[in-house]
Design a protein around this motif. Structure first.
Motif, PDB file in Angstrom:
ATOM      1  N   ASN A 186      70.474  50.506-111.672  1.00 58.68           N
ATOM      2  CA  ASN A 186      69.920  49.894-112.885  1.00 58.68           C
ATOM      3  C   ASN A 186      69.264  48.547-112.608  1.00 58.68           C
ATOM      4  O   ASN A 186      69.594  47.534-113.226  1.00 58.68           O
ATOM      5  CB  ASN A 186      71.021  49.685-113.950  1.00 58.68           C
ATOM      6  CG  ASN A 186      71.637  50.997-114.370  1.00 58.68           C
ATOM      7  OD1 ASN A 186      70.935  52.020-114.417  1.00 58.68           O
ATOM      8  ND2 ASN A 186      72.926  50.993-114.630  1.00 58.68           N
ATOM      9  N   ARG A 188      67.085  45.406-112.715  1.00 60.15           N
ATOM     10  CA  ARG A 188      66.406  44.757-113.850  1.00 60.15           C
ATOM     11  C   ARG A 188      65.058  44.239-113.355  1.00 60.15           C
ATOM     12  O   ARG A 188      64.977  43.219-112.686  1.00 60.15           O
ATOM     13  CB  ARG A 188      67.261  43.599-114.365  1.00 60.15           C
ATOM     14  CG  ARG A 188      68.542  44.045-115.062  1.00 60.15           C
ATOM     15  CD  ARG A 188      69.352  42.851-115.536  1.00 60.15           C
ATOM     16  NE  ARG A 188      69.894  42.092-114.420  1.00 60.15           N
ATOM     17  CZ  ARG A 188      71.071  42.345-113.838  1.00 60.15           C
ATOM     18  NH1 ARG A 188      71.831  43.338-114.258  1.00 60.15           N
ATOM     19  NH2 ARG A 188      71.484  41.605-112.820  1.00 60.15           N
ATOM     20  N   LYS A 197      51.886  44.249-114.103  1.00 63.84           N
ATOM     21  CA  LYS A 197      51.793  45.508-114.864  1.00 63.84           C
ATOM     22  C   LYS A 197      50.453  46.192-114.610  1.00 63.84           C
ATOM     23  O   LYS A 197      50.388  47.406-114.446  1.00 63.84           O
ATOM     24  CB  LYS A 197      51.937  45.233-116.354  1.00 63.84           C
ATOM     25  CG  LYS A 197      53.365  45.321-116.817  1.00 63.84           C
ATOM     26  CD  LYS A 197      53.424  45.350-118.336  1.00 63.84           C
ATOM     27  CE  LYS A 197      54.849  45.238-118.786  1.00 63.84           C
ATOM     28  NZ  LYS A 197      55.040  44.297-119.867  1.00 63.84           N
ATOM     29  N   SER A 201      49.810  49.861-113.109  1.00 60.54           N
ATOM     30  CA  SER A 201      49.185  50.963-113.854  1.00 60.54           C
ATOM     31  C   SER A 201      47.898  51.438-113.167  1.00 60.54           C
ATOM     32  O   SER A 201      47.590  52.621-113.190  1.00 60.54           O
ATOM     33  CB  SER A 201      48.976  50.610-115.324  1.00 60.54           C
ATOM     34  OG  SER A 201      47.986  49.650-115.438  1.00 60.54           O
ATOM     35  N   ILE A 205      51.435  54.060-111.603  1.00 60.02           N
ATOM     36  CA  ILE A 205      52.908  54.017-111.564  1.00 60.02           C
ATOM     37  C   ILE A 205      53.428  53.554-112.925  1.00 60.02           C
ATOM     38  O   ILE A 205      53.153  52.435-113.357  1.00 60.02           O
ATOM     39  CB  ILE A 205      53.386  53.041-110.460  1.00 60.02           C
ATOM     40  CG1 ILE A 205      52.910  53.537-109.094  1.00 60.02           C
ATOM     41  CG2 ILE A 205      54.900  52.867-110.481  1.00 60.02           C
ATOM     42  CD1 ILE A 205      53.033  52.527-107.983  1.00 60.02           C
ATOM     43  N   ASP A 206      54.200  54.403-113.625  1.00 59.91           N
ATOM     44  CA  ASP A 206      54.731  53.911-114.895  1.00 59.91           C
ATOM     45  C   ASP A 206      56.253  53.801-114.905  1.00 59.91           C
ATOM     46  O   ASP A 206      56.834  53.321-115.866  1.00 59.91           O
ATOM     47  CB  ASP A 206      54.195  54.698-116.107  1.00 59.91           C
ATOM     48  CG  ASP A 206      54.190  56.178-115.880  1.00 59.91           C
ATOM     49  OD1 ASP A 206      53.255  56.826-116.356  1.00 59.91           O
ATOM     50  OD2 ASP A 206      55.118  56.674-115.194  1.00 59.91           O
ATOM     51  N   ASN A 207      56.877  54.236-113.812  1.00 56.47           N
ATOM     52  CA  ASN A 207      58.327  54.050-113.714  1.00 56.47           C
ATOM     53  C   ASN A 207      58.636  53.438-112.344  1.00 56.47           C
ATOM     54  O   ASN A 207      59.155  54.101-111.452  1.00 56.47           O
ATOM     55  CB  ASN A 207      58.992  55.423-113.887  1.00 56.47           C
ATOM     56  CG  ASN A 207      60.492  55.296-114.030  1.00 56.47           C
ATOM     57  OD1 ASN A 207      61.008  54.190-114.239  1.00 56.47           O
ATOM     58  ND2 ASN A 207      61.196  56.402-113.872  1.00 56.47           N
ATOM     59  N   PRO A 208      58.286  52.133-112.171  1.00 60.66           N
ATOM     60  CA  PRO A 208      58.284  51.568-110.822  1.00 60.66           C
ATOM     61  C   PRO A 208      59.670  51.379-110.207  1.00 60.66           C
ATOM     62  O   PRO A 208      60.642  51.081-110.914  1.00 60.66           O
ATOM     63  CB  PRO A 208      57.612  50.208-111.008  1.00 60.66           C
ATOM     64  CG  PRO A 208      57.767  49.879-112.443  1.00 60.66           C
ATOM     65  CD  PRO A 208      57.848  51.158-113.189  1.00 60.66           C
ATOM     66  N   SER A 209      59.739  51.549-108.891  1.00 55.92           N
ATOM     67  CA  SER A 209      60.942  51.209-108.126  1.00 55.92           C
ATOM     68  C   SER A 209      60.792  49.751-107.675  1.00 55.92           C
ATOM     69  O   SER A 209      59.708  49.163-107.815  1.00 55.92           O
ATOM     70  CB  SER A 209      61.029  52.105-106.889  1.00 55.92           C
ATOM     71  OG  SER A 209      59.940  51.801-106.031  1.00 55.92           O
ATOM     72  N   ASP A 212      57.907  49.492-105.415  1.00 61.11           N
ATOM     73  CA  ASP A 212      56.595  49.461-106.083  1.00 61.11           C
ATOM     74  C   ASP A 212      56.285  48.044-106.569  1.00 61.11           C
ATOM     75  O   ASP A 212      55.153  47.577-106.471  1.00 61.11           O
ATOM     76  CB  ASP A 212      56.577  50.412-107.297  1.00 61.11           C
ATOM     77  CG  ASP A 212      56.739  51.871-106.891  1.00 61.11           C
ATOM     78  OD1 ASP A 212      56.243  52.237-105.811  1.00 61.11           O
ATOM     79  OD2 ASP A 212      57.365  52.631-107.662  1.00 61.11           O
TER      80      ASP A 212
END
Ligand code: EPU
Length: 336
Positions: A186, A188, A197, A201, A205-209, A212
């Motif tokens: 999790n 943050r 951002k 984008s 990538i919309d769910n970055p690690s 990323d």
């Protein structure tokens, strides 16, 4: 081994010429304590990665380079890890290590030059994250007593590019190791600063690690900030000034484009880069000392500039900005 007349050119990221009267490299705490015990009268200048200093002269006395190494997990739960890092580790190596282990918290601080031990000194920060956000504690040696003392976050009195080690305890302690509190799950993510951002984008990538995010930060940094290995520099040369809302509103009468950031306590942070650029200095060059063409807050050494020449350029920027805006820029780098 103490070496006389040592060139410091390779030990400062501005790459300016300067000589230490004496130079010694220290690899562990026992050696560090013994050194301070044995040298009570000489002037000792402690050097980390040399990435936040401007050497305007030769240094008399002993320059002591901190090279304590080691990265170790000292506490772990399913959610969090406490990582103990010795002061001589390169900051960016620590970031890479954390990305490899998937430890979250310092991905926005990728590519900051310097060593672990100097990170708390000035509470390094970038892209919406500061060291204090992940800082658990540090151990520092009292130079006078050679005792190793524990500092928690509160004792460090962190502020914007500030800590107790730059203020009340300046030159009194040597930071030996730092503990970071990092997430294992999790994570943050802090994505709100600047163009993070947008870069994510653009890459779809919309769910970055955390990897990323680090990659986005690295690409933003590389587009604006010069690599000290190629072009000598010390990152931001000045701090971003913090002024009252009233002063900011007065300035905006003449300069409606002035960018301002609310600090949360009624004050306004002004980008020093904007003031310098508007004062006409972006890309300015005088001999081999210059203002970077992509980021006006970064002073650069095109090759043979001396520290004194870079400092003269910095002072002329301070004077011009003060004349034009009534704000005196304060250096973020330490001047010797
Ligand atoms: N700007 C200009 N001209 C320029 C560059 C920037 O007008 O040439 C203005 C723009 O309005 C821009 C704003 O300044 O939006 C902020 O610029 P940027 O995001 O590049 O950040 P900064 O305030 O100049 C600070 C830190 C950097 C850190 C970046 C990103 C300080 C002193 N510097 O710079 O830290 O990487 O934010 O978080 O707080 C360092 O400390 O050495 C350092 C590089």
């Amino acid at each position: 081994m103490i070496q006389p007349n040592k060139s410091l050119q390779a030990y400062n990221t501005f790459g300016v010429a300067s000589t230490a009267e004496f130079f010694v490299e220290i690899f562990d705490r026992v050696e560090l304590a013994a050194f301070f015990k044995a040298h009570t009268t000489e002037q000792i200048t402690v050097l980390g990665g040399g990435s936040n200093i401007l050497l305007t002269q030769n240094l008399s006395g002993i320059v002591l380079k901190i090279s304590l190494t080691g990265i170790e997990v000292v506490e772990e739960s399913p959610q969090e890890v406490i990582l103990e890092v010795q002061a001589g580790e390169s900051w960016n190596d620590v970031v890479s290590y954390c990305l490899d282990q998937d430890y979250g918290g310092i991905e926005n601080l990728a590519l900051i030059p310097g060593q672990m031990g100097t990170a708390p000194m000035q509470n390094i920060g970038a892209y919406g994250v500061e060291l204090k956000d992940v800082f658990d504690s540090c151990v520092a040696m009292n130079r006078e007593t050679q005792e190793f003392e524990y500092f928690d976050r509160e004792a460090c009195a962190f502020g914007y590019r500030e800590s107790v080690f730059k203020q009340k305890l300046k030159n009194k302690y040597v930071i030996c190791s730092v503990r970071l509190r990092l997430t294992k799950t999790n994570h943050r993510l802090t994505l709100d600063y600047g163009s993070i951002k947008d870069v994510l984008s653009q890459s779809g990538i919309d769910n970055p690690s955390i990897r990323d995010v680090a990659a986005a930060v690295i690409s933003i940094r590389q587009s604006k900030l010069p690599d000290p290995k190629i072009l000598g520099n010390s990152g931001s040369f000045f701090k971003n000034p913090i002024i009252t809302k009233k002063t900011a509103d007065q300035l905006k009468v003449n300069y409606p484009q002035l960018p301002t950031y609310d600090t949360g306590d009624g004050q306004q942070k002004i980008p020093a880069a904007w003031l310098i650029e508007t004062a006409g200095y972006k890309g300015f060059r005088q001999g081999d000392a210059g203002v970077h063409k992509h980021q006006a807050l970064v002073l650069v050494n095109y090759g043979q500039a001396t520290g004194a020449e870079i400092w003269r350029l910095a002072q002329s920027i301070q004077d011009k900005v003060e004349k034009e805006f009534g704000i005196r820029l304060m250096p973020e780098v330490n001047i010797y």
